[in-house]
Design a protein around this motif. Sequence first.
Motif, PDB file in Angstrom:
ATOM      1  N   GLU A 142       0.806  -1.225   0.000  1.00 32.12           N
ATOM      2  CA  GLU A 142       0.000   0.000   0.000  1.00 32.12           C
ATOM      3  C   GLU A 142       0.838   1.273   0.000  1.00 32.12           C
ATOM      4  O   GLU A 142       0.320   2.355  -0.330  1.00 32.12           O
ATOM      5  N   TRP A 143       2.126   1.177   0.339  1.00 29.21           N
ATOM      6  CA  TRP A 143       3.006   2.336   0.208  1.00 29.21           C
ATOM      7  C   TRP A 143       2.976   2.888  -1.211  1.00 29.21           C
ATOM      8  O   TRP A 143       3.149   4.080  -1.428  1.00 29.21           O
ATOM      9  N   LEU A 144       2.774   2.002  -2.173  1.00 31.29           N
ATOM     10  CA  LEU A 144       2.834   2.406  -3.571  1.00 31.29           C
ATOM     11  C   LEU A 144       1.654   3.291  -3.955  1.00 31.29           C
ATOM     12  O   LEU A 144       1.692   3.961  -4.992  1.00 31.29           O
ATOM     13  N   VAL A 145       0.608   3.296  -3.166  1.00 27.17           N
ATOM     14  CA  VAL A 145      -0.513   4.204  -3.382  1.00 27.17           C
ATOM     15  C   VAL A 145      -0.242   5.553  -2.721  1.00 27.17           C
ATOM     16  O   VAL A 145      -0.632   6.608  -3.230  1.00 27.17           O
ATOM     17  N   LEU A 146       0.454   5.539  -1.587  1.00 23.99           N
ATOM     18  CA  LEU A 146       0.578   6.737  -0.760  1.00 23.99           C
ATOM     19  C   LEU A 146       1.660   7.704  -1.219  1.00 23.99           C
ATOM     20  O   LEU A 146       1.526   8.914  -1.021  1.00 23.99           O
ATOM     21  N   PHE A 147       2.743   7.202  -1.831  1.00 22.00           N
ATOM     22  CA  PHE A 147       3.916   8.050  -2.014  1.00 22.00           C
ATOM     23  C   PHE A 147       4.221   8.524  -3.431  1.00 22.00           C
ATOM     24  O   PHE A 147       5.036   9.433  -3.595  1.00 22.00           O
ATOM     25  N   PRO A 148       3.650   7.967  -4.480  1.00 23.42           N
ATOM     26  CA  PRO A 148       4.026   8.470  -5.809  1.00 23.42           C
ATOM     27  C   PRO A 148       3.574   9.901  -6.065  1.00 23.42           C
ATOM     28  O   PRO A 148       2.556  10.358  -5.541  1.00 23.42           O
ATOM     29  N   ASP A 149       4.360  10.602  -6.891  1.00 22.81           N
ATOM     30  CA  ASP A 149       3.927  11.856  -7.494  1.00 22.81           C
ATOM     31  C   ASP A 149       3.260  11.458  -8.801  1.00 22.81           C
ATOM     32  O   ASP A 149       3.927  11.183  -9.803  1.00 22.81           O
ATOM     33  N   PHE A 150       1.937  11.382  -8.797  1.00 25.64           N
ATOM     34  CA  PHE A 150       1.223  10.836  -9.950  1.00 25.64           C
ATOM     35  C   PHE A 150       1.331  11.739 -11.164  1.00 25.64           C
ATOM     36  O   PHE A 150       1.376  11.264 -12.295  1.00 25.64           O
ATOM     37  N   ALA A 151       1.374  13.063 -10.943  1.00 26.48           N
ATOM     38  CA  ALA A 151       1.475  13.979 -12.068  1.00 26.48           C
ATOM     39  C   ALA A 151       2.807  13.816 -12.793  1.00 26.48           C
ATOM     40  O   ALA A 151       2.865  13.794 -14.028  1.00 26.48           O
ATOM     41  N   ALA A 152       3.873  13.661 -12.031  1.00 31.51           N
ATOM     42  CA  ALA A 152       5.210  13.530 -12.627  1.00 31.51           C
ATOM     43  C   ALA A 152       5.543  12.087 -12.986  1.00 31.51           C
ATOM     44  O   ALA A 152       6.521  11.844 -13.704  1.00 31.51           O
ATOM     45  N   GLY A 153       4.756  11.125 -12.478  1.00 31.87           N
ATOM     46  CA  GLY A 153       5.072   9.724 -12.718  1.00 31.87           C
ATOM     47  C   GLY A 153       6.336   9.287 -12.006  1.00 31.87           C
ATOM     48  O   GLY A 153       7.114   8.490 -12.538  1.00 31.87           O
ATOM     49  N   GLU A 154       6.542   9.814 -10.800  1.00 31.03           N
ATOM     50  CA  GLU A 154       7.759   9.521 -10.047  1.00 31.03           C
ATOM     51  C   GLU A 154       7.435   8.958  -8.666  1.00 31.03           C
ATOM     52  O   GLU A 154       6.442   9.346  -8.046  1.00 31.03           O
ATOM     53  N   LEU A 155       8.306   8.085  -8.208  1.00 33.97           N
ATOM     54  CA  LEU A 155       8.267   7.575  -6.838  1.00 33.97           C
ATOM     55  C   LEU A 155       9.572   8.004  -6.192  1.00 33.97           C
ATOM     56  O   LEU A 155      10.629   7.434  -6.466  1.00 33.97           O
ATOM     57  N   ARG A 156       9.503   9.021  -5.350  1.00 31.28           N
ATOM     58  CA  ARG A 156      10.701   9.627  -4.762  1.00 31.28           C
ATOM     59  C   ARG A 156      10.833   9.139  -3.326  1.00 31.28           C
ATOM     60  O   ARG A 156      10.089   9.556  -2.437  1.00 31.28           O
ATOM     61  N   LEU A 157      11.775   8.236  -3.105  1.00 31.56           N
ATOM     62  CA  LEU A 157      11.967   7.636  -1.789  1.00 31.56           C
ATOM     63  C   LEU A 157      13.460   7.484  -1.499  1.00 31.56           C
ATOM     64  O   LEU A 157      14.268   7.322  -2.421  1.00 31.56           O
ATOM     65  N   PRO A 158      13.844   7.437  -0.209  1.00 34.07           N
ATOM     66  CA  PRO A 158      15.270   7.436   0.156  1.00 34.07           C
ATOM     67  C   PRO A 158      15.834   6.035   0.375  1.00 34.07           C
ATOM     68  O   PRO A 158      16.555   5.790   1.344  1.00 34.07           O
ATOM     69  N   PHE A 159      15.505   5.099  -0.513  1.00 29.42           N
ATOM     70  CA  PHE A 159      15.835   3.696  -0.264  1.00 29.42           C
ATOM     71  C   PHE A 159      17.036   3.198  -1.062  1.00 29.42           C
ATOM     72  O   PHE A 159      17.320   1.997  -1.041  1.00 29.42           O
ATOM     73  N   ALA A 160      17.716   4.129  -1.764  1.00 27.33           N
ATOM     74  CA  ALA A 160      18.886   3.758  -2.570  1.00 27.33           C
ATOM     75  C   ALA A 160      18.525   2.571  -3.464  1.00 27.33           C
ATOM     76  O   ALA A 160      17.487   2.568  -4.099  1.00 27.33           O
ATOM     77  N   VAL A 277      -1.187  -3.902  -7.868  1.00 26.51           N
ATOM     78  CA  VAL A 277      -1.522  -2.652  -8.544  1.00 26.51           C
ATOM     79  C   VAL A 277      -2.745  -2.848  -9.434  1.00 26.51           C
ATOM     80  O   VAL A 277      -3.658  -2.010  -9.446  1.00 26.51           O
ATOM     81  N   LYS A 278      -2.810  -3.937 -10.173  1.00 27.69           N
ATOM     82  CA  LYS A 278      -3.973  -4.200 -11.024  1.00 27.69           C
ATOM     83  C   LYS A 278      -5.245  -4.324 -10.189  1.00 27.69           C
ATOM     84  O   LYS A 278      -6.306  -3.797 -10.564  1.00 27.69           O
ATOM     85  N   ARG A 279      -5.145  -5.001  -9.042  1.00 25.79           N
ATOM     86  CA  ARG A 279      -6.319  -5.219  -8.207  1.00 25.79           C
ATOM     87  C   ARG A 279      -6.805  -3.919  -7.570  1.00 25.79           C
ATOM     88  O   ARG A 279      -7.989  -3.780  -7.245  1.00 25.79           O
ATOM     89  N   ASN A 280      -5.891  -2.978  -7.383  1.00 22.77           N
ATOM     90  CA  ASN A 280      -6.233  -1.718  -6.720  1.00 22.77           C
ATOM     91  C   ASN A 280      -6.055  -0.531  -7.662  1.00 22.77           C
ATOM     92  O   ASN A 280      -5.757   0.593  -7.221  1.00 22.77           O
ATOM     93  N   ARG A 281      -6.293  -0.765  -8.935  1.00 23.03           N
ATOM     94  CA  ARG A 281      -6.061   0.255  -9.948  1.00 23.03           C
ATOM     95  C   ARG A 281      -6.800   1.560  -9.623  1.00 23.03           C
ATOM     96  O   ARG A 281      -6.281   2.657  -9.856  1.00 23.03           O
ATOM     97  N   GLY A 282      -8.008   1.455  -9.053  1.00 18.63           N
ATOM     98  CA  GLY A 282      -8.784   2.650  -8.770  1.00 18.63           C
ATOM     99  C   GLY A 282      -8.144   3.571  -7.751  1.00 18.63           C
ATOM    100  O   GLY A 282      -8.472   4.762  -7.700  1.00 18.63           O
ATOM    101  N   GLU A 283      -7.243   3.044  -6.925  1.00 24.64           N
ATOM    102  CA  GLU A 283      -6.604   3.884  -5.902  1.00 24.64           C
ATOM    103  C   GLU A 283      -5.413   4.652  -6.449  1.00 24.64           C
ATOM    104  O   GLU A 283      -4.864   5.531  -5.772  1.00 24.64           O
ATOM    105  N   PHE A 284      -4.968   4.316  -7.643  1.00 26.15           N
ATOM    106  CA  PHE A 284      -3.848   5.017  -8.242  1.00 26.15           C
ATOM    107  C   PHE A 284      -4.404   6.165  -9.079  1.00 26.15           C
ATOM    108  O   PHE A 284      -4.899   5.984 -10.179  1.00 26.15           O
ATOM    109  N   ARG A 285      -4.360   7.361  -8.513  1.00 26.14           N
ATOM    110  CA  ARG A 285      -4.959   8.534  -9.159  1.00 26.14           C
ATOM    111  C   ARG A 285      -4.184   8.895 -10.420  1.00 26.14           C
ATOM    112  O   ARG A 285      -2.964   8.760 -10.479  1.00 26.14           O
ATOM    113  N   SER A 286      -4.890   9.423 -11.406  1.00 22.59           N
ATOM    114  CA  SER A 286      -4.219   9.930 -12.605  1.00 22.59           C
ATOM    115  C   SER A 286      -3.923  11.410 -12.424  1.00 22.59           C
ATOM    116  O   SER A 286      -4.537  12.077 -11.609  1.00 22.59           O
TER     117      SER A 286
END
Length: 286
Positions: A142-160, A277-286
């Motif tokens: 579920e982190w993948l729903v909370l943290f992306p910048d959907f407009a830029a298409g980026e996932l910015r995280l400090p995980f190297a 992601v496919k199962r929760n596609r509706g939670e990934f905002r465009s």
Amino acid sequence: MTILITGAAGRTGGYAVRALLERGHRVRALVHRADERAERLTAAGADVVVGDLHDLDAVSRATEGVDAAYFVHPIAPGLLDATAVLLQAAEENGVGALVNMSQISARRDAGSNAACQHWLGERLLDHFAGTVTHLRPTFFAEWLVLFPDFAAGELRLPFADARHAPIAAEDQGRVIAAVLADPAPHAGKTYPLFGPVELDHHAITEAMSRALGRKFTYVPVGLDEFRADLERRGHPAHRVQHLVNVAVDYRNGIFAGTNDVVRTLTGVEPLTVEEFVKRNRGEFRS
């Protein structure tokens, strides 16, 4: 059995409620407020009660006549108080088994205050007269729903370039239900929980891209930028301190690994990132 699920309006609790109802158990669902999520639990067949995990009288009422209970607390102050409240209420009402949601970074010397408190909470619950099982998941899918910048298409995280096997709350709910329905074989056990495949975040965003049909890119950032972004988003100080410190743990491999616990306990293969992601596609905002 009659089974209490705390945090029943949340991710893991909600899935556990549904899994237990499907097994034919009576489920008492403790929620913090009466809202649409609580109404959905009632419609599904749960006995919904409203109460605060820090209120001993409320938790005592919720545990009356209960055979087993699931305990989960948000990343917020008060975990140890809530643990003590549940332990006292469970003892008073003769609850036979507890399943505790901890985290994989829980340890005595954790840099995260919350992770250290989870370790202490485990030690408190180990004194329970009935059976206790601790669950220690890696980072939720579920982190993948909370943290992306959907407009830029980026996932910015400090995980190297470190790795983990994201686990969906849905799979954790099935594990919770399986243990609560038959607690004895799991008495005294601590189960690390992982998804099926260990990936770095470059591979994770590639899976997201395939599932959503649009490009996502992982952008590694520094800890200071991550902290500043969390504060800008309005996360409270306790959560910011936790997330920054578990990012350090992540880089050091604390969240890495895989195992077959989900499949062994539930008979179901855990979801891959792409399946989640496919199962929760509706939670990934465009």
